[in-house]
Design a protein around this motif. Structure first.
Motif, PDB file in Angstrom:
ATOM      1  N   LYS A   1       0.809  -1.225   0.000  1.00 46.40           N
ATOM      2  CA  LYS A   1       0.000   0.000   0.000  1.00 46.40           C
ATOM      3  C   LYS A   1       0.842   1.274   0.000  1.00 46.40           C
ATOM      4  CE  LYS A   1      -4.214  -2.008   1.940  1.00 46.40           C
ATOM      5  NZ  LYS A   1      -3.878  -3.403   1.748  1.00 46.40           N
ATOM      6  N   LEU A   2       2.014   1.197  -0.566  1.00 45.43           N
ATOM      7  CA  LEU A   2       2.859   2.388  -0.702  1.00 45.43           C
ATOM      8  C   LEU A   2       2.471   3.185  -1.949  1.00 45.43           C
ATOM      9  CD1 LEU A   2       6.242   0.718   0.308  1.00 45.43           C
ATOM     10  CD2 LEU A   2       4.933   2.377   1.643  1.00 45.43           C
ATOM     11  N   ILE A   3       1.749   2.512  -2.840  1.00 47.20           N
ATOM     12  CA  ILE A   3       1.113   3.212  -3.961  1.00 47.20           C
ATOM     13  C   ILE A   3      -0.333   2.712  -4.042  1.00 47.20           C
ATOM     14  CG2 ILE A   3       3.134   3.686  -5.425  1.00 47.20           C
ATOM     15  CD1 ILE A   3       2.404   1.093  -6.989  1.00 47.20           C
ATOM     16  N   THR A   4      -1.169   3.480  -4.728  1.00 45.09           N
ATOM     17  CA  THR A   4      -2.575   3.095  -4.835  1.00 45.09           C
ATOM     18  C   THR A   4      -2.990   3.117  -6.308  1.00 45.09           C
ATOM     19  OG1 THR A   4      -3.360   5.358  -4.767  1.00 45.09           O
ATOM     20  CG2 THR A   4      -3.048   4.265  -2.631  1.00 45.09           C
ATOM     21  N   GLU A   5      -4.265   2.939  -6.541  1.00 45.51           N
ATOM     22  CA  GLU A   5      -4.776   2.985  -7.915  1.00 45.51           C
ATOM     23  C   GLU A   5      -4.560   4.354  -8.557  1.00 45.51           C
ATOM     24  OE1 GLU A   5      -8.767   1.603  -8.203  1.00 45.51           O
ATOM     25  OE2 GLU A   5      -8.238  -0.428  -7.563  1.00 45.51           O
ATOM     26  N   ASN A   6      -4.342   5.366  -7.727  1.00 46.35           N
ATOM     27  CA  ASN A   6      -4.031   6.695  -8.285  1.00 46.35           C
ATOM     28  C   ASN A   6      -2.767   6.621  -9.126  1.00 46.35           C
ATOM     29  OD1 ASN A   6      -6.138   8.073  -7.216  1.00 46.35           O
ATOM     30  ND2 ASN A   6      -5.030   8.680  -5.358  1.00 46.35           N
ATOM     31  N   GLU A   7      -1.749   5.959  -8.559  1.00 46.16           N
ATOM     32  CA  GLU A   7      -0.486   5.835  -9.287  1.00 46.16           C
ATOM     33  C   GLU A   7      -0.618   4.829 -10.440  1.00 46.16           C
ATOM     34  OE1 GLU A   7      -0.382   5.847  -5.841  1.00 46.16           O
ATOM     35  OE2 GLU A   7       0.466   7.873  -5.719  1.00 46.16           O
ATOM     36  N   THR A   8      -1.274   3.710 -10.168  1.00 47.55           N
ATOM     37  CA  THR A   8      -1.315   2.649 -11.189  1.00 47.55           C
ATOM     38  C   THR A   8      -2.352   2.909 -12.286  1.00 47.55           C
ATOM     39  OG1 THR A   8      -2.900   1.365  -9.927  1.00 47.55           O
ATOM     40  CG2 THR A   8      -0.575   0.874  -9.539  1.00 47.55           C
ATOM     41  N   ASP A   9      -3.021   4.042 -12.204  1.00 46.57           N
ATOM     42  CA  ASP A   9      -4.041   4.393 -13.197  1.00 46.57           C
ATOM     43  C   ASP A   9      -5.170   3.357 -13.219  1.00 46.57           C
ATOM     44  OD1 ASP A   9      -5.037   6.141 -15.147  1.00 46.57           O
ATOM     45  OD2 ASP A   9      -4.163   4.989 -16.791  1.00 46.57           O
ATOM     46  N   GLY A  10      -5.580   2.991 -12.019  1.00 43.98           N
ATOM     47  CA  GLY A  10      -6.738   2.104 -11.893  1.00 43.98           C
ATOM     48  C   GLY A  10      -6.431   0.617 -11.954  1.00 43.98           C
ATOM     49  N   LEU A  11      -5.198   0.249 -12.115  1.00 47.68           N
ATOM     50  CA  LEU A  11      -4.872  -1.180 -12.198  1.00 47.68           C
ATOM     51  C   LEU A  11      -4.472  -1.727 -10.827  1.00 47.68           C
ATOM     52  CD1 LEU A  11      -2.776  -1.133 -15.503  1.00 47.68           C
ATOM     53  CD2 LEU A  11      -5.120  -1.952 -15.219  1.00 47.68           C
ATOM     54  N   ASN A  12      -4.690  -3.025 -10.651  1.00 46.51           N
ATOM     55  CA  ASN A  12      -4.323  -3.686  -9.388  1.00 46.51           C
ATOM     56  C   ASN A  12      -3.240  -4.719  -9.616  1.00 46.51           C
ATOM     57  OD1 ASN A  12      -6.436  -2.420  -7.837  1.00 46.51           O
ATOM     58  ND2 ASN A  12      -7.843  -3.752  -8.965  1.00 46.51           N
ATOM     59  N   PRO A  13      -1.983  -4.292  -9.618  1.00 52.49           N
ATOM     60  CA  PRO A  13      -0.930  -5.275  -9.865  1.00 52.49           C
ATOM     61  C   PRO A  13      -0.863  -6.322  -8.758  1.00 52.49           C
ATOM     62  CG  PRO A  13       0.020  -3.129  -9.269  1.00 52.49           C
ATOM     63  CD  PRO A  13      -1.450  -2.936  -9.432  1.00 52.49           C
TER      64      PRO A  13
ATOM     65  N   ALA B   1      13.998  -2.288  -4.382  1.00 57.37           N
ATOM     66  CA  ALA B   1      14.155  -1.933  -5.808  1.00 57.37           C
ATOM     67  C   ALA B   1      15.436  -2.619  -6.269  1.00 57.37           C
ATOM     68  CB  ALA B   1      14.260  -0.424  -5.965  1.00 57.37           C
ATOM     69  N   LEU B   2      15.278  -3.718  -7.006  1.00 63.81           N
ATOM     70  CA  LEU B   2      16.426  -4.586  -7.253  1.00 63.81           C
ATOM     71  C   LEU B   2      17.223  -4.161  -8.478  1.00 63.81           C
ATOM     72  CD1 LEU B   2      14.541  -7.678  -6.064  1.00 63.81           C
ATOM     73  CD2 LEU B   2      16.643  -6.796  -5.063  1.00 63.81           C
ATOM     74  N   ALA B   3      18.136  -3.234  -8.216  1.00 66.85           N
ATOM     75  CA  ALA B   3      19.005  -2.767  -9.290  1.00 66.85           C
ATOM     76  C   ALA B   3      20.408  -2.579  -8.749  1.00 66.85           C
ATOM     77  CB  ALA B   3      18.480  -1.453  -9.848  1.00 66.85           C
ATOM     78  N   PHE B   4      21.375  -2.676  -9.655  1.00 68.57           N
ATOM     79  CA  PHE B   4      22.784  -2.499  -9.303  1.00 68.57           C
ATOM     80  C   PHE B   4      23.328  -1.403 -10.184  1.00 68.57           C
ATOM     81  CE2 PHE B   4      21.479  -6.701  -8.220  1.00 68.57           C
ATOM     82  CZ  PHE B   4      22.073  -6.913  -6.978  1.00 68.57           C
ATOM     83  N   ASN B   5      23.780  -0.329  -9.562  1.00 73.23           N
ATOM     84  CA  ASN B   5      24.191   0.842 -10.339  1.00 73.23           C
ATOM     85  C   ASN B   5      23.095   1.182 -11.361  1.00 73.23           C
ATOM     86  OD1 ASN B   5      25.867   2.960 -11.170  1.00 73.23           O
ATOM     87  ND2 ASN B   5      26.819   1.699 -12.759  1.00 73.23           N
ATOM     88  N   LYS B   6      21.864   1.156 -10.903  1.00 71.75           N
ATOM     89  CA  LYS B   6      20.653   1.525 -11.663  1.00 71.75           C
ATOM     90  C   LYS B   6      20.226   0.487 -12.712  1.00 71.75           C
ATOM     91  CE  LYS B   6      21.606   6.434 -11.201  1.00 71.75           C
ATOM     92  NZ  LYS B   6      22.102   7.567 -11.945  1.00 71.75           N
ATOM     93  N   ASN B   7      20.973  -0.585 -12.868  1.00 69.20           N
ATOM     94  CA  ASN B   7      20.578  -1.592 -13.846  1.00 69.20           C
ATOM     95  C   ASN B   7      19.892  -2.748 -13.115  1.00 69.20           C
ATOM     96  OD1 ASN B   7      20.320  -2.858 -16.273  1.00 69.20           O
ATOM     97  ND2 ASN B   7      22.451  -3.529 -16.419  1.00 69.20           N
ATOM     98  N   GLU B   8      18.717  -3.143 -13.599  1.00 66.00           N
ATOM     99  CA  GLU B   8      17.908  -4.132 -12.892  1.00 66.00           C
ATOM    100  C   GLU B   8      18.605  -5.495 -12.839  1.00 66.00           C
ATOM    101  OE1 GLU B   8      16.775  -1.890 -14.973  1.00 66.00           O
ATOM    102  OE2 GLU B   8      15.462  -0.725 -13.674  1.00 66.00           O
ATOM    103  N   MET B   9      18.352  -6.209 -11.754  1.00 67.47           N
ATOM    104  CA  MET B   9      19.129  -7.427 -11.491  1.00 67.47           C
ATOM    105  C   MET B   9      18.814  -8.577 -12.444  1.00 67.47           C
ATOM    106  SD  MET B   9      17.683  -9.403  -8.061  1.00 67.47           S
ATOM    107  CE  MET B   9      18.851 -10.754  -8.108  1.00 67.47           C
TER     108      MET B   9
ATOM    109  N   ALA C   1      11.958   4.275  -7.544  1.00 67.70           N
ATOM    110  CA  ALA C   1      12.013   4.108  -6.085  1.00 67.70           C
ATOM    111  C   ALA C   1      12.537   5.371  -5.399  1.00 67.70           C
ATOM    112  CB  ALA C   1      12.894   2.916  -5.725  1.00 67.70           C
ATOM    113  N   GLU C   2      13.366   6.099  -6.094  1.00 67.17           N
ATOM    114  CA  GLU C   2      13.871   7.379  -5.581  1.00 67.17           C
ATOM    115  C   GLU C   2      12.688   8.318  -5.303  1.00 67.17           C
ATOM    116  OE1 GLU C   2      16.920   8.934  -4.162  1.00 67.17           O
ATOM    117  OE2 GLU C   2      17.548   7.453  -5.647  1.00 67.17           O
ATOM    118  N   ILE C   3      11.683   8.273  -6.169  1.00 71.44           N
ATOM    119  CA  ILE C   3      10.526   9.175  -6.033  1.00 71.44           C
ATOM    120  C   ILE C   3       9.443   8.583  -5.127  1.00 71.44           C
ATOM    121  CG2 ILE C   3       8.692  10.399  -7.302  1.00 71.44           C
ATOM    122  CD1 ILE C   3      10.540  10.233  -9.780  1.00 71.44           C
ATOM    123  N   TYR C   4       9.142   7.277  -5.331  1.00 73.51           N
ATOM    124  CA  TYR C   4       7.964   6.694  -4.661  1.00 73.51           C
ATOM    125  C   TYR C   4       8.305   5.828  -3.444  1.00 73.51           C
ATOM    126  CZ  TYR C   4       5.403   8.461  -8.642  1.00 73.51           C
ATOM    127  OH  TYR C   4       4.853   9.292  -9.570  1.00 73.51           O
ATOM    128  N   GLY C   5       9.598   5.589  -3.215  1.00 78.85           N
ATOM    129  CA  GLY C   5       9.981   4.772  -2.073  1.00 78.85           C
ATOM    130  C   GLY C   5      10.180   3.317  -2.436  1.00 78.85           C
TER     131      GLY C   5
END
Lengths: 131, 587
Positions: free
Chosen positions: B372-384, B427-435, B418-422
């Motif tokens: 619940k760190l983001i809601t449907e507001n962020e996801t544009d109505g989707l429920n991931p 957030a699984l990245a290494f030097n910004k590249n996803e793992m 993650a920098e913006i939304y937490g």
């Protein structure tokens, strides 16, 4: 005589090993001297087509050669007499299966002599030399 | 050696703004750095101004191939270098298909794309000729496959050409957009697609089939046969052509090292279902190969989908799959059925976006929503939620065409979002590249952090975890030394340029013999020295563009989810990074 034949093009993975082998016959690397071709019918997602000379009994390529540089062989196919060839490309245009390949560096056709060297480098038994 | 002609040192420069091209002889670079990665990093240093915006016309695109391409089997890769819009430092990505052979046999060792076009174009390179084609009508097409088909039908070179192209992700500059080659191979990871997009460059088609001279014909043929036989008959390549890289799904799951549901777990209860073994048995439709590689590691699954509006209406598609895709768009998202993974792969292929980054970004968003760190507001109505393929497909589309700030952030990668939304700790990245899909122990993760390639993030780490750390205590310094030694060796592989899958065949002694047939004379010591130099040159670029060991962040999740060696802890990782910093030295 033996003839190079495509046994099952659906086994072809498109690795081009046959094309490189054909060009390597004279000892050099690259592809300019290759007279076997692998092409996709509609992108890699479609079927692959392997183009080889069928060694026609009455070869159309020889019939159109204005300088008689392509000499029909007993049992089918042609032999290229390079010194006579003027590079007009009529033979290439005439072959309906596109089996007359072109060496741009020499501006001459590359004609399959049915030697079967490529067969030894097909990892998936797509081509074979048949009696 | 008199009059030995090789076109390798010819560099083709293409200015897409002024629609001009020229060729410059760069023997200076090829003599010193072999080709591929070695030459590409020098060209990048020359062409990319310090501090350049990666999406500005200043950022060049470099493609380079090596001396063995077109001459020996498995030498099938092209190296791309650019400043990465995803990480802000070195962008290096390798792809096969027919690209390497086509570039080499068109008569070039490298291609440099400069500036940006003011209108969509694609570039056609046929031997000595370069054509600038209007691609206005191809821009914005829903599927990159259609654009490729148009290029295929309009251009010459069938059977020996390569077609590189971007999709909508590249056009819209998603920072992990890729460039697809021959439908199933990619310059993935670090956003080459976005750099293409920033230049309004929809694609490049290249063809050529010249002769390559060798020094001794007999030696050449003998060496060729030796490699060919090893490639076809030996056990070294077997794992790549039989089940292929997806064999790792069960291997890693058995080790308890398969990242699952955003690495909340390292085992997946549906691993059997999505395993390479199960997919090979029930879905494998055919295998294809890169040019001049008899291995044919490209595995294509048959995806049969029913249209919802008619019971007797289906479509059947071939979808390429590999271990990393089954991990990122499978276990990482908790996807239980192979068909669902294939549908997700189909979607990222259509847009030409990196599958691994896409999966990791979606996994992070799912956990954010769950917590619940983001809601449907962020996801544009989707429920991931885990295993919800339909929602993930809808989200991919929104990343490419962002309806709001959240999706815009996702289009810049998980670190940025993650920098913006937490949720930075997961957030699984290494030097910004996803793992990538290996939670095998500290060596794998250290390899991701310090790797100079940053493409697949592939390195020797996961094998060190299994061969060393699983059974004994090893000092962090030893791990770093081993990782850097292997990296230096791989610079040679990526400079000659052979596929990393063939690293078991191409040892330094053999490489030295092969190069001699191409009139290049280096002994094994020379090669080792050059490997180290190339590694140092890459770091020179990275550091110049702001890379710093001190800024490297290690996602907290790594310390929470147990891995097989049980040796990951903050002290070990920090000690290793401090040592790496000492050893590599940013100058």
């Amino acid at each position: 005589m033996s003839k190079l034949s495509v046994i099952d093009n659906k086994r072809c993975v498109g690795c081009q090993s046959c094309m490189f082998a054909c060009s390597r016959r004279d000892g050099n690397a690259g592809l300019s001297n290759s007279c076997i071709g692998v092409k996709s019918a509609s992108g890699i997602e479609g079927d692959l087509t392997v183009v080889v000379c069928r060694a026609c009994a009455d070869p159309p390529c020889a019939k159109v050669c204005p300088t008689n540089a392509l000499i029909p062989k007993k049992g089918g196919g042609v032999r290229l007499q390079k010194t006579k060839c003027i590079g007009c490309k009529l033979c290439q245009q005439t072959c309906v299966i596109d089996a007359v390949f072109w060496n741009k560096e020499e501006n001459k056709p590359v004609i399959c002599i049915q030697c079967g060297y490529c067969v030894g480098y097909c990892p998936h038994q797509v081509i074979k030399l048949l009696k | 050696m008199n009059a030995f002609n090789d076109t390798l040192s010819r560099v083709l420069y293409i200015d897409v703004k002024n629609k001009k091209f020229w060729v410059t002889e760069r023997k200076d670079l090829f003599d010193k750095y072999i080709g591929g990665a070695g030459v590409a990093i020098k060209l990048l240093q020359e062409e990319c101004p310090s501090g350049a915006d990666p999406l500005s016309p200043e950022n060049p695109i470099i493609f380079a191939v090596g001396p063995l391409v077109g001459a020996f089997p498995l030498a099938s890769k092209t190296v791309a270098m650019f400043k990465s819009p995803h990480t802000g430092d070195l962008g290096e990505s390798h792809a096969g298909g027919r690209s390497a052979v086509a570039i080499r046999l068109a008569g070039y060792g490298a291609i440099v794309i400069k500036n940006a076009s003011d209108m969509p174009i694609y570039v056609a390179i046929h031997g000595n000729k370069v054509f600038f084609r209007d691609a206005t009508t191809l821009w914005g097409m829903g599927s990159s496959l259609t654009a490729a088909r148009v290029m295929r039908e309009r251009e010459i070179g069938t059977g020996y050409r390569s077609i590189m192209r971007i999709g909508k992700a590249g056009e819209n500059m998603v920072s992990y957009a890729s460039v697809t080659v021959e439908t199933y191979r990619h310059f993935g990871r670090l956003g080459l697609g976005a750099v293409f997009g920033s230049k309004k460059l929809k694609g490049i088609i290249i063809s050529g089939k010249q002769t390559l001279q060798v020094t001794n014909k007999k030696t050449y043929k003998d060496l060729y046969d030796r490699i060919y036989k090893e490639a076809v008959n030996s056990q070294v390549m077997k794992k790549y052509h039989d089940i292929g890289t997806p064999i790792n799904i069960l291997n890693l799951n058995n080790l308890e090292a398969l990242p699952t549901r955003n690495l909340k777990q390292a085992t997946f209860e549906y691993a059997e279902k999505i395993s390479g073994e199960n997919i090979a048995q029930n879905y494998l439709g055919k295998r294809v190969a890169c040019a001049h590689c008899p291995t044919a590691c490209i595995h294509l699954a048959n995806l049969r989908e029913q249209y919802s509006d008619s019971p007797y209406f289906y479509k059947t598609t071939f979808v390429g799959y590999d271990f990393e895709l089954l991990y990122a768009l499978g276990s990482m998202l908790g996807i239980e059925k192979p068909e669902d993974i294939f549908m997700l792969i189909e979607e990222v292929e259509k847009f030409c976006m990196d599958a691994m980054s896409s999966g990791v970004v979606l996994a992070w968003a799912t956990e954010m929503f769950e917590k619940k760190l983001i809601t449907e507001n962020e996801t544009d109505g989707l429920n991931p939620e885990w295993n919800n393929t339909k929602t993930y497909i809808a989200m991919l589309s929104k990343i490419v065409n962002p309806p709001n700030a959240f999706y815009k952030a996702m289009a810049k990668g998980v670190s940025h979002a993650a920098e913006i939304y937490g949720g930075k700790e997961f957030a699984l990245a290494f030097n910004k590249n996803e793992m990538p899909g290996y939670h095998t122990g500290p060596a794998a993760h250290l390899g991701f952090l310090i790797g100079a390639r940053h493409s697949h993030l592939c390195n020797a780490g996961y094998s060190l975890d299994q061969s060393l750390l699983l059974t004994q205590d090893v000092a962090p310094e030893t791990i770093i030394d081993k990782l850097i030694d292997e990296e230096a060796f791989r610079q040679i592989l990526s400079s000659i340029v052979v596929c990393f899958f063939a690293r078991g065949i191409y040892n330094l002694d053999l490489i030295s013999q092969l190069l001699a047939t191409m009139n290049i004379n280096y002994n094994t010591d020379d090669l080792k020295r050059i490997g180290k130099e190339i590694h140092a040159e890459k770091y020179r670029f990275k550091c110049r563009e702001g890379f710093s060991f001190d800024k490297l962040e290690i996602p907290g999740r790594l310390f929470e989810t147990p891995e097989p060696t049980q040796k990951i802890n903050k002290e070990f990782m920090r000690a290793a990074l401090n040592y790496a910093k000492e050893k590599i030295k940013c100058q």
